[in-house]
Write an enzyme that holds these catalytic residues in place. Sequence first.
Site, short mmCIF file in Angstrom:
data_model
loop_
_atom_site.label_atom_id
_atom_site.label_comp_id
_atom_site.label_asym_id
_atom_site.label_seq_id
_atom_site.Cartn_x
_atom_site.Cartn_y
_atom_site.Cartn_z
N GLU A 1 14.78 7.32 -0.39
CA GLU A 1 14.73 5.87 -0.44
C GLU A 1 13.96 5.35 -1.64
OE1 GLU A 1 13.72 2.06 2.43
OE2 GLU A 1 12.85 4.00 2.92
N ASP B 1 4.79 5.56 2.00
CA ASP B 1 6.19 5.76 1.64
C ASP B 1 6.31 6.74 0.47
OD1 ASP B 1 8.61 4.84 2.71
OD2 ASP B 1 8.18 2.77 2.23
#
Length: 350
Positions: free
Chosen positions: A69, A46
């Site tokens: 995010e 991520d």
Amino acid sequence: MSLLTEKQIAIAAVRRACALTSLVFNQLRQNETLTKDDESPVTVGDFGSQAVINTVLRHAFPDDPIVGEEDSAELRSDSTEAVRHRIVELVNRILTAPLQPGENEQWGFGPERGLSTDEVMDMIDRGNYNGGSTGRLWTLDPIDGTKGFLRGGQYAVCLALIIDSVVHLGVVGCPNLPLSASNPSGPRGCIFVAVKDQGAFQFSLDDPFNPETAVPLHLPAMSTPENSCILQSVGHTRLTVNDRVAQLLGWTMPPISMDSQAKYCSLSRGEGGVYLRLAGDLGYREKIWDHAPSAILIEEAGGVITDADGEPLNFGLGRSLENNYGIIAAGKDVHSRVLKAVKQVRAEGK
């Protein structure tokens, strides 16, 4: 507005990020998992994926803000030193790899393009923009479907360019999605690309700039109960409501449950009949990065995507889609019938 340069750069960025996530996917280490506030797992992939894409966007479009995010707050603590080191190692491995066809060293690639630890953390934090209704902004989900990623299922790297609240470009990389739905055990790795008023296409993730690998995407406007089913998330939607919708539509095929925006991608090439995501938690707010990259994919493939009231999705309200009960994406004729069924189910109080 051709957006040719933006499209090329977005494809290159997503492909490099997919290379990083594939490395992590194949070499996942137990201590490469942190916990986010919503208790869903998040991995080194991520943070590394976001750092890679934000680095490319910083070089190519330094004035464009990014709604991402992740942020690096947890990574900067002493307790995550090993994770932080692994992220920096992977990011530099990806950025310094030799140029591939279609890439340009001015985008931040090449042997001399390594970053320091602080620079990698800063690149992650370039995604802290809060969004807005005017001007250009990018929105990024570095790994959509982290639970699917961790269990070896579907996940996606998703990037979109929004101009004055309207999505103009979407690129979605799906490293684990088969190139052909008719050959699920065949070669995997797809990248889906859509530009406003220019159509939607699937490419091989290994060769996304080769026009010979381009597959035009066309979502059927109509369907029959015998070949239609609901594409739905794994554990993030009201599945009993979905079952009732399918019943009202006369659909008997079992639903397809899949993590990430790979559902949208599958729908865009004619799989299933509708992507239906109805809010399981009325306090939850959908994030723009979860839908913007694929919203334009559905529209450019000839489909319709709205909220559960039939209204267009508004990507100019900040980081979230406010006042949103759910998402419906389908072919034009199918969408109207699904919307009618959803409204009936809501009236029933399901």
